[in-house]
Design an enzyme around this catalytic site. Structure first.
Site, PDB file in Angstrom:
ATOM      1  N   PRO A 230       1.269  -1.211  -0.031  1.00 39.37           N
ATOM      2  CA  PRO A 230      -0.423  -0.029  -0.139  1.00 39.37           C
ATOM      3  C   PRO A 230       0.891   1.321  -0.264  1.00 39.37           C
ATOM      4  O   PRO A 230       0.762   2.310  -0.143  1.00 39.37           O
ATOM      5  CB  PRO A 230      -0.322  -0.240   1.361  1.00 39.37           C
ATOM      6  CG  PRO A 230      -0.481  -1.079   2.295  1.00 39.37           C
ATOM      7  CD  PRO A 230       0.388  -2.041   1.118  1.00 39.37           C
TER       8      PRO A 230
ATOM      9  N   GLU B 207       3.030  -5.964   5.021  1.00 38.92           N
ATOM     10  CA  GLU B 207       3.478  -5.285   6.471  1.00 38.92           C
ATOM     11  C   GLU B 207       4.909  -4.868   6.555  1.00 38.92           C
ATOM     12  O   GLU B 207       5.055  -4.078   6.896  1.00 38.92           O
ATOM     13  CB  GLU B 207       2.848  -6.391   7.392  1.00 38.92           C
ATOM     14  CG  GLU B 207       1.736  -6.596   7.668  1.00 38.92           C
ATOM     15  CD  GLU B 207       1.469  -7.489   9.216  1.00 38.92           C
ATOM     16  OE1 GLU B 207       2.601  -8.029   9.500  1.00 38.92           O
ATOM     17  OE2 GLU B 207       0.096  -8.335   8.982  1.00 38.92           O
TER      18      GLU B 207
ATOM     19  N   ASN C  28      10.190  -7.551   2.744  1.00 39.53           N
ATOM     20  CA  ASN C  28      10.692  -8.958   2.853  1.00 39.53           C
ATOM     21  C   ASN C  28       9.317  -9.335   3.399  1.00 39.53           C
ATOM     22  O   ASN C  28       9.755 -11.245   3.527  1.00 39.53           O
ATOM     23  CB  ASN C  28      12.075  -9.369   3.458  1.00 39.53           C
ATOM     24  CG  ASN C  28      13.323  -9.537   2.847  1.00 39.53           C
ATOM     25  OD1 ASN C  28      13.274  -9.008   1.668  1.00 39.53           O
ATOM     26  ND2 ASN C  28      14.511  -8.764   3.278  1.00 39.53           N
TER      27      ASN C  28
ATOM     28  N   ASP D 185       8.293  -3.228  -9.355  1.00 42.13           N
ATOM     29  CA  ASP D 185       8.803  -3.756  -9.306  1.00 42.13           C
ATOM     30  C   ASP D 185       9.671  -4.659  -8.185  1.00 42.13           C
ATOM     31  O   ASP D 185       9.615  -5.808  -8.320  1.00 42.13           O
ATOM     32  CB  ASP D 185      10.433  -3.376 -10.678  1.00 42.13           C
ATOM     33  CG  ASP D 185       9.655  -3.001 -11.927  1.00 42.13           C
ATOM     34  OD1 ASP D 185       8.717  -3.798 -12.553  1.00 42.13           O
ATOM     35  OD2 ASP D 185       9.536  -1.991 -12.429  1.00 42.13           O
TER      36      ASP D 185
ATOM     37  N   GLY E 295       2.886   0.826  -8.657  1.00 40.36           N
ATOM     38  CA  GLY E 295       4.747   1.554  -8.547  1.00 40.36           C
ATOM     39  C   GLY E 295       4.913   3.233  -8.884  1.00 40.36           C
ATOM     40  O   GLY E 295       3.517   3.327  -9.759  1.00 40.36           O
TER      41      GLY E 295
ATOM     42  N   GLY F 201       7.809   3.316 -11.343  1.00 39.73           N
ATOM     43  CA  GLY F 201       8.634   3.137 -12.405  1.00 39.73           C
ATOM     44  C   GLY F 201       7.820   1.937 -13.482  1.00 39.73           C
ATOM     45  O   GLY F 201       7.293   2.795 -14.062  1.00 39.73           O
TER      46      GLY F 201
END
Length: 564
Positions: free
Chosen positions: A161, A193, A196, A219, A249, A251
């Site tokens: 988000p 959250e 990773n 990405d 995003g 890009g």
């Protein structure tokens, strides 16, 4: 499971649809308006029944259809049933030039009998036939072998988000959620959250529950997912899970590339999102190359997009402060970096995709000697305390929400993966694929590699796809599974205006014809980069990695991509 979609499946054509259907139905809002509707294997044709001589036919190509559903009306006293087909044809943009996919719904009321169940069965027959025919008519690129996602396709959708301008979740609920419902795609929405989170989740998930993993982010989140899959003991099977990309995003390089590969007209912003959502609903799967990357610390990771050093990496990371403005952050970062253009010293070597034998005297002129112990690399000469550590990009912080159509549940993951290596076992061998083209970083490159006779660089960029961003058409001829790393480098001496013109030409994909003497483009299978400058940044798929010697090789068609 999945099947080869390169040719129509006759068994599917006979499953409720024998080739042609014809019926007469009324308008959903006015029973006095009637239509003749005919369905063939490639189109749905609608004509209003009228005494007027002007009886224009409207034809919808089933290649533009993502789904059809039958249903009862809200009034229990209504004996009629309904079916609605959902199309996303290319239509001219409002107040603009060009075309883009736009949603069109065609809905009809079925009242052929006094029995509501008879009418519902007829509506379901039409919905079933339209769905089957639309799958067979999914847009295919000539020469590309596809498989189909199983139906229904159980899909995990991971959303960051905070990616881009922080609107990924709103874009999903505003556009993609309805498309998935129209296409009858059951999904589980996972909101990441922390950094990773996605990597940890897919590394430990029971992937038999999912037919596809879809990313709604930039990405960087797909980078996490791919490396999480490659860290599993069953990586050979895990990495075959079809991967989808929805742009959320700044890009959106892979999303722009997927759209380009579909041979669709250029699209940006929400039009690009709609295009990628359409391809996800159509469910065609192609191959995806991955690149194995080795760092000086012996860490290994897998890339699907790019490796960058110098100007491109600097702009990508330094423009993080402008993330709130969206894709324009890269233009702002470019102008800032141009004002204080940097030059980096380093060594570059690569294995050409098509090796052309050279006479010894010409080879001596064209290349430097291989990297040898007498010509030490940074893996032995750069002290560890000189390696700068860059802070990771900000990741998402939110709860995980499961929305499997109308069913709600919660999915949680508490651990963070910080290790970039694949798993090892007692024999110290990784479960990941062997990099047969790469020697150790502390050993010389093979004789059939080319060593660049230049140590001063403005940028080095190795990319696997057509686009570096939505508006940067970097490799016009690239494909997702061409088995190539497309290597660009710009040498010192280029002026600031010339470098700016180069990137402006890249918006149109014309930079290779620009004739810039400082730009070099090569198609390669493997490469090695050894920075000599002690300060700098290297990025892999837009993420900062350890600064120092780095090498990579392509693994053709290792993964699979929902690409339509």
């Amino acid at each position: 499971m999945e099947k080869d979609a390169s040719a129509p499946d006759p068994s599917r054509q006979c499953n409720g649809f024998s080739g042609v259907l014809y019926g007469e139905f009324t308008d959903t809002l006015n029973d006095g308006v009637r239509y003749s509707v005919s369905l063939t294997e490639s189109a749905l044709t609608i004509q209003r029944i009228s005494s007027s001589p002007d009886r224009t036919k409207v034809v919808f190509n089933l290649s533009d259809c993502i789904g059809c559903r039958a249903y009862k009306g809200p009034d229990s006293a209504d004996i009629g049933a309904y079916f609605a087909a959902y199309f996303y044809p290319f239509k001219r943009r409002w107040m603009s030039t060009g075309v883009a996919r736009q949603r069109v719904e065609q809905c009809f009321r079925v009242a052929l009998a006094q029995d509501p169940l008879v009418n519902l069965r007829e509506a379901e027959r039409w919905a079933h036939a339209i769905r089957d025919a639309s799958v067979l008519q999914a847009p295919r690129r000539d020469g590309v072998m596809y498989t189909e996602l199983r139906r229904p396709c159980r899909t995990m959708i991971l959303v960051n988000p905070h990616s881009g301008r922080g609107q990924a979740l709103q874009l999903f609920t505003g556009h993609i959620q309805a498309m998935l419902t129209e296409a009858s795609v059951p999904y589980t929405l996972v909101i990441t959250e922390h950094q990773n989170h996605a990597r940890e989740l897919v590394r430990n998930a029971d992937l038999t529950q999912w037919d596809a993993l879809v990313i709604m982010s930039g990405d960087g989140l797909l980078f996490e997912v791919i490396n999480g899959l490659m860290e599993r003991e069953d990586w050979q099977q895990a990495i075959q899970t079809p991967l989808g990309m929805l742009p959320g995003g700044s890009g959106n390089a892979l999303a722009a590339s997927i759209h380009h590969y579909s041979q669709s007209p250029p699209a940006w912003n929400e039009e690009l999102l709609l295009s990628c959502g359409f391809m996800l609903c159509k469910g065609l799967v192609g191959s995806l190359d991955l690149v194995s990357v080795h760092l000086a610390s012996s860490q290994r990771l897998f890339s699907f997009l790019s490796l960058a050093w110098g100007f491109v990496a600097d702009v990508d990371i330094e423009s993080e402060k402008y993330r709130h403005v969206g894709a324009i952050r890269f233009l702002m970062g470019t102008l800032v970096r141009l004002a204080s253009l940097r030059v980096y010293q380093g060594r570059l070597a690569y294995l050409p995709a098509k090796e052309i034998p050279k006479p010894p005297n010409e080879r001596a002129k064209a290349t430097r000697p291989p990297f040898t112990p007498q010509q030490p690399s940074l893996c032995s000469s750069l002290p560890c305390h000189l390696v700068p550590k860059a802070s990771p990009k900000q990741s998402s912080l939110k709860n995980c929400v499961d929305t499997n159509l109308n069913q709600n549940s919660i999915t949680n993951s508490s651990n963070v993966i910080t290790n970039m290596r694949p798993e090892t076992h007692g024999n110290n061998k990784t479960t990941s694929p062997t990099d047969s083209l790469l020697p150790s970083l502390c050993q010389p490159v093979p004789e059939n590699w080319t060593v660049v006779n230049e140590e001063d660089f403005v940028l080095v960029l190795a990319i696997c796809h057509s686009h570096l961003a939505e508006d940067l058409w970097t490799v016009p001829g690239a494909m997702a599974d061409d088995g190539l790393i497309h290597l660009f480098y710009v040498t010192a001496g280029i002026s600031r205006p010339a470098l700016l013109r180069l990137f402006l030409a890249m918006e149109r994909g014309s930079h290779l014809a620009y004739g810039c003497p400082h730009l070099v483009y090569e198609k390669v299978r493997a490469l090695r980069l050894e920075p000599i400058s002690q300060q700098g940044m290297i990025t892999v798929d837009g993420e900062v990695v350890e600064y120092g010697p780095i090498q990579a090789q392509v693994h053709p068609r290792m993964a699979r991509l929902i690409c339509g």
